[in-house]
Design a protein around this motif. Structure first.
Motif, PDB file in Angstrom:
ATOM      1  N   PHE A 122      69.501  21.891  84.301  1.00 54.57           N
ATOM      2  CA  PHE A 122      69.886  22.969  85.068  1.00 54.57           C
ATOM      3  C   PHE A 122      71.431  22.974  85.107  1.00 54.57           C
ATOM      4  CE2 PHE A 122      71.223  25.213  88.717  1.00 54.57           C
ATOM      5  CZ  PHE A 122      70.720  26.562  88.482  1.00 54.57           C
ATOM      6  N   ILE A 123      71.960  21.856  85.639  1.00 59.30           N
ATOM      7  CA  ILE A 123      73.487  21.715  85.837  1.00 59.30           C
ATOM      8  C   ILE A 123      74.148  21.780  84.309  1.00 59.30           C
ATOM      9  CG2 ILE A 123      75.301  20.156  86.449  1.00 59.30           C
ATOM     10  CD1 ILE A 123      73.450  19.343  88.725  1.00 59.30           C
ATOM     11  N   ASN A 124      73.590  21.164  83.290  1.00 59.14           N
ATOM     12  CA  ASN A 124      74.240  21.489  82.020  1.00 59.14           C
ATOM     13  C   ASN A 124      74.289  22.835  81.525  1.00 59.14           C
ATOM     14  OD1 ASN A 124      74.773  18.676  80.356  1.00 59.14           O
ATOM     15  ND2 ASN A 124      72.820  17.919  81.265  1.00 59.14           N
ATOM     16  N   VAL A 125      73.092  23.481  81.602  1.00 55.29           N
ATOM     17  CA  VAL A 125      73.333  24.790  81.330  1.00 55.29           C
ATOM     18  C   VAL A 125      74.293  25.565  82.147  1.00 55.29           C
ATOM     19  CG1 VAL A 125      71.775  27.126  81.196  1.00 55.29           C
ATOM     20  CG2 VAL A 125      70.980  25.000  80.228  1.00 55.29           C
ATOM     21  N   ALA A 126      74.237  25.270  83.670  1.00 56.37           N
ATOM     22  CA  ALA A 126      75.311  26.097  84.176  1.00 56.37           C
ATOM     23  C   ALA A 126      76.763  25.543  83.783  1.00 56.37           C
ATOM     24  CB  ALA A 126      74.998  25.591  85.637  1.00 56.37           C
ATOM     25  N   VAL A 127      76.939  24.386  83.593  1.00 57.81           N
ATOM     26  CA  VAL A 127      78.417  24.165  83.253  1.00 57.81           C
ATOM     27  C   VAL A 127      78.642  24.823  81.733  1.00 57.81           C
ATOM     28  CG1 VAL A 127      79.836  22.166  82.472  1.00 57.81           C
ATOM     29  CG2 VAL A 127      78.686  22.016  84.564  1.00 57.81           C
ATOM     30  N   ALA A 128      77.629  24.706  81.010  1.00 55.34           N
ATOM     31  CA  ALA A 128      77.759  25.427  79.557  1.00 55.34           C
ATOM     32  C   ALA A 128      78.275  26.829  79.897  1.00 55.34           C
ATOM     33  CB  ALA A 128      76.589  25.195  78.685  1.00 55.34           C
ATOM     34  N   GLU A 129      77.510  27.613  80.483  1.00 55.72           N
ATOM     35  CA  GLU A 129      77.586  28.980  80.726  1.00 55.72           C
ATOM     36  C   GLU A 129      79.201  29.079  81.453  1.00 55.72           C
ATOM     37  OE1 GLU A 129      74.395  30.349  83.136  1.00 55.72           O
ATOM     38  OE2 GLU A 129      72.925  30.304  81.526  1.00 55.72           O
ATOM     39  N   LYS A 130      79.220  28.522  82.373  1.00 57.37           N
ATOM     40  CA  LYS A 130      80.850  28.730  83.026  1.00 57.37           C
ATOM     41  C   LYS A 130      81.789  28.438  81.938  1.00 57.37           C
ATOM     42  CE  LYS A 130      83.248  29.187  86.425  1.00 57.37           C
ATOM     43  NZ  LYS A 130      83.682  30.522  87.047  1.00 57.37           N
ATOM     44  N   ALA A 131      81.584  27.272  81.085  1.00 58.91           N
ATOM     45  CA  ALA A 131      82.608  27.231  80.061  1.00 58.91           C
ATOM     46  C   ALA A 131      82.880  28.233  78.946  1.00 58.91           C
ATOM     47  CB  ALA A 131      82.334  25.666  79.473  1.00 58.91           C
ATOM     48  N   ALA A 132      81.678  28.764  78.778  1.00 59.70           N
ATOM     49  CA  ALA A 132      81.672  29.723  77.844  1.00 59.70           C
ATOM     50  C   ALA A 132      82.129  31.072  77.946  1.00 59.70           C
ATOM     51  CB  ALA A 132      80.096  29.915  76.990  1.00 59.70           C
ATOM     52  N   ALA A 133      82.264  31.381  79.549  1.00 55.28           N
ATOM     53  CA  ALA A 133      82.756  32.677  79.886  1.00 55.28           C
ATOM     54  C   ALA A 133      83.946  32.971  79.665  1.00 55.28           C
ATOM     55  CB  ALA A 133      82.331  32.792  81.622  1.00 55.28           C
ATOM     56  N   PRO A 134      85.154  32.222  79.862  1.00 58.25           N
ATOM     57  CA  PRO A 134      86.311  32.513  79.322  1.00 58.25           C
ATOM     58  C   PRO A 134      86.611  32.915  77.816  1.00 58.25           C
ATOM     59  CG  PRO A 134      86.644  30.731  80.828  1.00 58.25           C
ATOM     60  CD  PRO A 134      85.025  31.020  80.342  1.00 58.25           C
ATOM     61  N   ARG A 135      85.900  32.217  77.052  1.00 60.83           N
ATOM     62  CA  ARG A 135      85.903  32.326  75.662  1.00 60.83           C
ATOM     63  C   ARG A 135      85.300  33.714  75.289  1.00 60.83           C
ATOM     64  NH1 ARG A 135      84.021  26.423  74.758  1.00 60.83           N
ATOM     65  NH2 ARG A 135      82.260  27.538  75.170  1.00 60.83           N
ATOM     66  N   THR A 136      84.144  34.046  75.945  1.00 59.70           N
ATOM     67  CA  THR A 136      83.370  35.262  75.765  1.00 59.70           C
ATOM     68  C   THR A 136      84.309  36.606  76.195  1.00 59.70           C
ATOM     69  OG1 THR A 136      81.305  34.243  76.003  1.00 59.70           O
ATOM     70  CG2 THR A 136      81.512  36.667  76.063  1.00 59.70           C
ATOM     71  N   ALA A 137      84.928  36.392  77.238  1.00 61.61           N
ATOM     72  CA  ALA A 137      85.843  37.359  77.477  1.00 61.61           C
ATOM     73  C   ALA A 137      86.952  37.577  76.582  1.00 61.61           C
ATOM     74  CB  ALA A 137      86.141  37.236  79.130  1.00 61.61           C
ATOM     75  N   ALA A 138      87.520  36.439  76.355  1.00 58.90           N
ATOM     76  CA  ALA A 138      88.846  36.626  75.336  1.00 58.90           C
ATOM     77  C   ALA A 138      88.097  37.251  73.860  1.00 58.90           C
ATOM     78  CB  ALA A 138      89.395  35.205  75.028  1.00 58.90           C
ATOM     79  N   TYR A 139      86.867  37.067  73.542  1.00 57.98           N
ATOM     80  CA  TYR A 139      86.434  37.451  72.326  1.00 57.98           C
ATOM     81  C   TYR A 139      86.255  38.811  72.271  1.00 57.98           C
ATOM     82  CZ  TYR A 139      82.976  38.731  68.619  1.00 57.98           C
ATOM     83  OH  TYR A 139      82.401  39.136  67.832  1.00 57.98           O
ATOM     84  N   LEU A 140      85.631  39.586  73.706  1.00 57.78           N
ATOM     85  CA  LEU A 140      85.359  40.685  73.579  1.00 57.78           C
ATOM     86  C   LEU A 140      86.686  41.685  74.015  1.00 57.78           C
ATOM     87  CD1 LEU A 140      82.241  40.578  76.056  1.00 57.78           C
ATOM     88  CD2 LEU A 140      82.459  41.247  73.810  1.00 57.78           C
ATOM     89  N   LYS A 141      87.831  40.853  74.525  1.00 55.24           N
ATOM     90  CA  LYS A 141      88.969  41.790  74.612  1.00 55.24           C
ATOM     91  C   LYS A 141      89.582  41.714  73.273  1.00 55.24           C
ATOM     92  CE  LYS A 141      93.246  41.523  77.389  1.00 55.24           C
ATOM     93  NZ  LYS A 141      93.806  40.963  78.499  1.00 55.24           N
ATOM     94  N   GLU A 142      89.469  40.786  72.341  1.00 52.46           N
ATOM     95  CA  GLU A 142      90.201  40.943  71.121  1.00 52.46           C
ATOM     96  C   GLU A 142      89.437  42.048  70.207  1.00 52.46           C
ATOM     97  OE1 GLU A 142      90.482  40.263  66.928  1.00 52.46           O
ATOM     98  OE2 GLU A 142      88.640  39.871  67.719  1.00 52.46           O
ATOM     99  N   ARG A 143      88.103  42.131  70.075  1.00 52.74           N
ATOM    100  CA  ARG A 143      87.191  42.880  69.590  1.00 52.74           C
ATOM    101  C   ARG A 143      87.741  44.454  70.033  1.00 52.74           C
ATOM    102  NH1 ARG A 143      83.320  42.003  65.550  1.00 52.74           N
ATOM    103  NH2 ARG A 143      83.056  44.039  66.090  1.00 52.74           N
TER     104      ARG A 143
END
Length: 86
Positions: free
Chosen positions: A33-54
């Motif tokens: 559970f903690i592994n997935v939570a940390v992975a989701e948190k780490a991915a959030a800024p990259r996802t936001a940057a990707y969507l902003k660029e698109r």
């Protein structure tokens, strides 16, 4: 092959019971559970940057033309086009 670490994790006193409850609701244990939570948190800024660029490459005129063909119904509350200032 995935490697793991055995770093100690110190949680605030209010969190362990909540993490245990949430993990149980998801049918898992605390470690995954903690592994997935940390992975989701780490991915959030990259996802936001990707969507902003698109979004920067969006053809809003084409978007408006497509919407104009969609029956002429006004957008529902919350579906309005956000201005370029946001």
């Amino acid at each position: 092959m995935t490697t793991t670490s055995t770093d100690d994790l110190r949680l605030q006193k209010s969190l362990p019971d909540e993490v245990q409850r949430l993990a149980a609701e998801e049918g898992t244990t605390i470690d995954p559970f903690i592994n997935v939570a940390v992975a989701e948190k780490a991915a959030a800024p990259r996802t936001a940057a990707y969507l902003k660029e698109r979004a920067a490459h969006a053809d809003l005129d084409a978007f408006d033309r497509i919407l104009a063909k969609a029956g002429g119904e006004a957008p529902r509350v919350g579906d309005e086009r956000v201005s370029d200032e946001h």
